[in-house]
Design an enzyme around this catalytic site. Structure first.
Site, PDB file in Angstrom:
ATOM      1  CD  GLU A  61      -2.974  -0.890   0.410  1.00 58.69           C
ATOM      2  OE1 GLU A  61      -3.168   0.257  -0.227  1.00 58.69           O
ATOM      3  OE2 GLU A  61      -3.714  -1.891  -0.098  1.00 58.69           O
ATOM      4  CB  CYS A  73      -1.499   7.319   1.318  1.00 56.20           C
ATOM      5  SG  CYS A  73      -3.123   6.712   2.031  1.00 56.20           S
TER       6      CYS A  73
HETATM    7  P1  NAD Z   1       8.261   4.737   4.747  1.00 63.70           P
HETATM    8  O1  NAD Z   1       8.204   3.979   3.544  1.00 63.70           O
HETATM    9  O2  NAD Z   1       9.364   5.720   5.046  1.00 63.70           O
HETATM   10  O3  NAD Z   1       8.160   3.997   6.170  1.00 63.70           O
HETATM   11  C1  NAD Z   1       7.277   2.999   6.374  1.00 63.70           C
HETATM   12  C2  NAD Z   1       7.565   1.652   7.143  1.00 63.70           C
HETATM   13  O4  NAD Z   1       8.746   1.198   6.707  1.00 63.70           O
HETATM   14  C3  NAD Z   1       8.142   2.105   8.501  1.00 63.70           C
HETATM   15  O5  NAD Z   1       7.612   1.317   9.615  1.00 63.70           O
HETATM   16  C4  NAD Z   1       9.530   2.347   8.395  1.00 63.70           C
HETATM   17  O6  NAD Z   1      10.280   1.806   9.625  1.00 63.70           O
HETATM   18  C5  NAD Z   1       9.697   0.993   7.591  1.00 63.70           C
HETATM   19  N1  NAD Z   1      11.056   1.323   6.711  1.00 63.70           N
HETATM   20  C6  NAD Z   1      12.119   2.147   6.627  1.00 63.70           C
HETATM   21  N2  NAD Z   1      13.106   1.927   5.971  1.00 63.70           N
HETATM   22  C7  NAD Z   1      12.887   0.471   5.785  1.00 63.70           C
HETATM   23  C8  NAD Z   1      13.559  -0.327   5.019  1.00 63.70           C
HETATM   24  N3  NAD Z   1      14.677  -0.111   4.468  1.00 63.70           N
HETATM   25  N4  NAD Z   1      13.014  -1.761   4.893  1.00 63.70           N
HETATM   26  C9  NAD Z   1      11.941  -2.023   5.552  1.00 63.70           C
HETATM   27  N5  NAD Z   1      11.291  -1.204   6.223  1.00 63.70           N
HETATM   28  C10 NAD Z   1      11.602  -0.057   6.279  1.00 63.70           C
HETATM   29  O7  NAD Z   1       6.894   5.703   4.750  1.00 63.70           O
HETATM   30  P2  NAD Z   1       6.393   6.830   5.801  1.00 63.70           P
HETATM   31  O8  NAD Z   1       7.042   8.094   5.929  1.00 63.70           O
HETATM   32  O9  NAD Z   1       6.183   5.993   7.282  1.00 63.70           O
HETATM   33  O10 NAD Z   1       4.787   6.800   5.315  1.00 63.70           O
HETATM   34  C11 NAD Z   1       4.682   7.731   4.324  1.00 63.70           C
HETATM   35  C12 NAD Z   1       4.480   6.940   2.819  1.00 63.70           C
HETATM   36  O11 NAD Z   1       3.459   5.996   3.031  1.00 63.70           O
HETATM   37  C13 NAD Z   1       3.946   8.005   1.972  1.00 63.70           C
HETATM   38  O12 NAD Z   1       4.668   7.626   0.736  1.00 63.70           O
HETATM   39  C14 NAD Z   1       2.404   7.682   1.916  1.00 63.70           C
HETATM   40  O13 NAD Z   1       1.929   8.075   0.594  1.00 63.70           O
HETATM   41  C15 NAD Z   1       2.476   6.056   1.986  1.00 63.70           C
HETATM   42  N6  NAD Z   1       1.395   5.793   2.694  1.00 63.70           N
HETATM   43  C16 NAD Z   1       0.390   4.853   1.910  1.00 63.70           C
HETATM   44  C17 NAD Z   1      -0.806   4.499   2.411  1.00 63.70           C
HETATM   45  C18 NAD Z   1      -1.700   3.765   1.618  1.00 63.70           C
HETATM   46  O14 NAD Z   1      -2.617   3.090   2.423  1.00 63.70           O
HETATM   47  N7  NAD Z   1      -1.422   3.230   0.540  1.00 63.70           N
HETATM   48  C19 NAD Z   1      -1.189   4.889   3.778  1.00 63.70           C
HETATM   49  C20 NAD Z   1      -0.248   5.818   4.426  1.00 63.70           C
HETATM   50  C21 NAD Z   1       0.578   6.077   3.796  1.00 63.70           C
END
Ligand code: NAD
Length: 475
Positions: free
Chosen positions: A219, A253
């Site tokens: 997602e 998002c």
């Molecule tokens: P992010 O991708 O930075 O982090 C998401 C999760 O991934 C966190 O728990 C983080 O600790 C983990 N993570 C970070 N680095 C990682 C790695 N190298 N390997 C594995 N996991 C890792 O996202 P964010 O800043 O927390 O959230 C914002 C983003 O999420 C935006 O792009 C937003 O559009 C998207 N988002 C999508 C939805 C949806 O339902 N489609 C909902 C909310 C947010």
């Protein structure tokens, strides 16, 4: 706040514990799974517990109580109630029609739990985007290890305590930690990985999943465009759009990322947007002290937004509406930018904040061209009364979901699949689609009578003639 690093936890042992328990959980009845969902529902109905959640979110990014209720608790609760209502029907084998060539058999789909699932969630709706997938993991009979975001540590600690209280570790466990913990978890052979976050990290997750051929639901996010045609109800839509863009301070998002406004309505839109902000909050100069307007999650994201803004201004963008930023308070005012060009970083990266580039258009073809230049969005918003315009945009763009004449609602109906397409995500969830995301759709064929043996070797002329007939007439 202290976070536990991967080395401090024996995640391998936890994983094996869940792996051992998974077959038993997979065989639970609807009644037993509903009992687990009830635990969640009762937890959310406990006002004292939910006050704890509201406090945690206020500490994390000053999220207003009503927004916690609306966009976190109410959403998860509605998923859980819907799943509780529908689960018996979902779990039943789904019979499918039988082709004449398989006469004498019946076929059905059985929904089998995938097994041990991993849920990695983001910070922007930390409770919603952790517990909503969990509802479906439970409904489908999976165990789950959860890794929430480290950027909202108070909410993560709250959820860790809640999960401990509600479930045994072999069933659901929540581990607090950062990317290093996620990396360590991703090495384990999970049966399903449900990731919500950025497309950039989504690619890392998918690459890690490929090593074990784990199935994934990704997602993700991206740039969701909003279109306001000349035929649109500009005042109402500007008001709703201002709400959608400022909810969670634009850190959503499915927030409208940029808006394409018919050139004849540019001034009307800017005026209506400003009026709407006043109606929603207050005058721009006093917005900073308004408790309903939340904050950017941390300093890094504040600086990221400042970089996008400065880059746009330095390349000729004009501030159509804005105010004073406050770095110490992580306060960014709602900002409209005009005179936008493609070389600005703000038109490349997902904004994830209350800045809205406004681009004029003169024809529907131009709208499609602007949208198709970028990766397919998670959500697309069409504001128009003109049916032909709506149809044209729908037919010539691709998006995870589309909302016509409103904003954000794509997340609200559990009967609709929610998710992106390509860069904005892979796989869908919500309602039955969420149950399916955590299930293996096992195809079952049962022979009741008859046989296919008339087509077995030796391939005599009679068999050949029969095969030719089957191919011509029965397939
Ligand atoms: P992010 O991708 O930075 O982090 C998401 C999760 O991934 C966190 O728990 C983080 O600790 C983990 N993570 C970070 N680095 C990682 C790695 N190298 N390997 C594995 N996991 C890792 O996202 P964010 O800043 O927390 O959230 C914002 C983003 O999420 C935006 O792009 C937003 O559009 C998207 N988002 C999508 C939805 C949806 O339902 N489609 C909902 C909310 C947010």
């Amino acid at each position: 706040m202290e976070t536990i690093t991967a080395s401090q936890i024996n995640i391998q042992a936890l994983f094996e514990k869940q792996q051992q328990y998974a077959p038993e959980l997979a065989n639970t009845t609807a009644t037993e799974r509903i009992a687990r969902l009830n635990r969640l529902i009762q937890f959310m109905d406990d006002e004292q517990e939910m006050q704890g959640l509201k406090d945690a979110m206020y500490q994390d990014f000053r999220k207003a109580e009503v927004e916690v209720m609306l966009s976190e608790i109410a959403v998860v609760r509605s998923h859980a109630l819907h799943a509780r209502r529908e689960l018996r029907r979902w779990m039943r084998p789904h019979k499918v029609p039988t082709p004449i060539t398989l006469l004498g058999t019946t076929s059905y789909i059985e929904y089998e739990a995938k097994g041990v699932s991993l849920i990695i969630s983001p910070w922007n709706y930390p409770f919603n985007l952790t517990f909503s997938p969990l509802v479906y993991a439970i409904a489908a009979g999976n165990t789950a290890i959860i890794k929430p975001s480290e950027l909202t540590p108070y909410t993560a600690a709250f959820m860790a305590k809640a999960i401990k209280k509600l479930f045994s570790e072999e069933e659901v466990a929540l581990l607090e930690g950062d990317a290093s913990l996620a990396t360590a978890l991703l090495e384990l052979p999970f049966d399903h990985i449900f990731f919500t976050g950025s497309p950039q990290i989504g690619k890392i997750v998918m690459a890690a999943a490929a090593k074990n051929l784990a199935s994934v639901t990704l997602e993700l996010g991206g740039k969701s465009p909003a279109i306001l045609d000349a035929s649109a109800a500009i005042d109402t839509l500007s008001y709703n759009l201002a709400w959608g863009k400022c909810l969670n301070n634009g850190q959503t998002c499915i927030a409208p990322d940029y808006v394409l406004v018919h050139e004849s309505k540019m001034d009307a839109f800017v005026g209506a947007f400003e009026k709407s902000l006043k109606r929603l909050y207050t005058d721009l100069p006093s917005l900073e002290s308004n408790p309903d307007y939340c904050r950017i999650v941390n300093h890094r994201h504040y600086l990221r937004l400042r970089r996008l803004y400065d880059d746009a201004i330095s390349k000729g963008a004009l501030e159509l509406l804005g105010g004073t930023w406050n770095e110490a308070e992580l306060f960014v005012p709602p900002t409209l930018l005009g005179n936008i060009s493609d070389d600005m970083a703000i038109m490349e990266e997902e904004i994830f904040g209350p800045i809205l580039p406004v681009l004029p258009f003169s024809s529907q073809e131009e709208v499609v061209q602007i949208i198709r230049k970028r990766p397919k969005p998670l959500s697309l918003y069409i504001g128009a009364r003109n049916r032909r315009f709506i149809n044209y945009i729908m037919a010539n763009t691709s998006a995870g979901g589309t909302v016509i004449n409103d904003y954000m609602l794509g997340f609200g109906n559990p009967n609709l699949p929610f998710g992106g397409v390509n860069n904005s995500g892979i796989g869908k969830y919500m309602g039955f689609h969420g149950f399916v995301a955590f299930s293996n759709e096992k195809a079952v064929v049962k022979r009741n009578f008859g046989t296919l043996s008339v087509l077995f070797p030796p391939y005599t002329p009679k068999v050949k003639a029969l095969m030719a007939f089957v191919q011509r007439r029965l397939l």
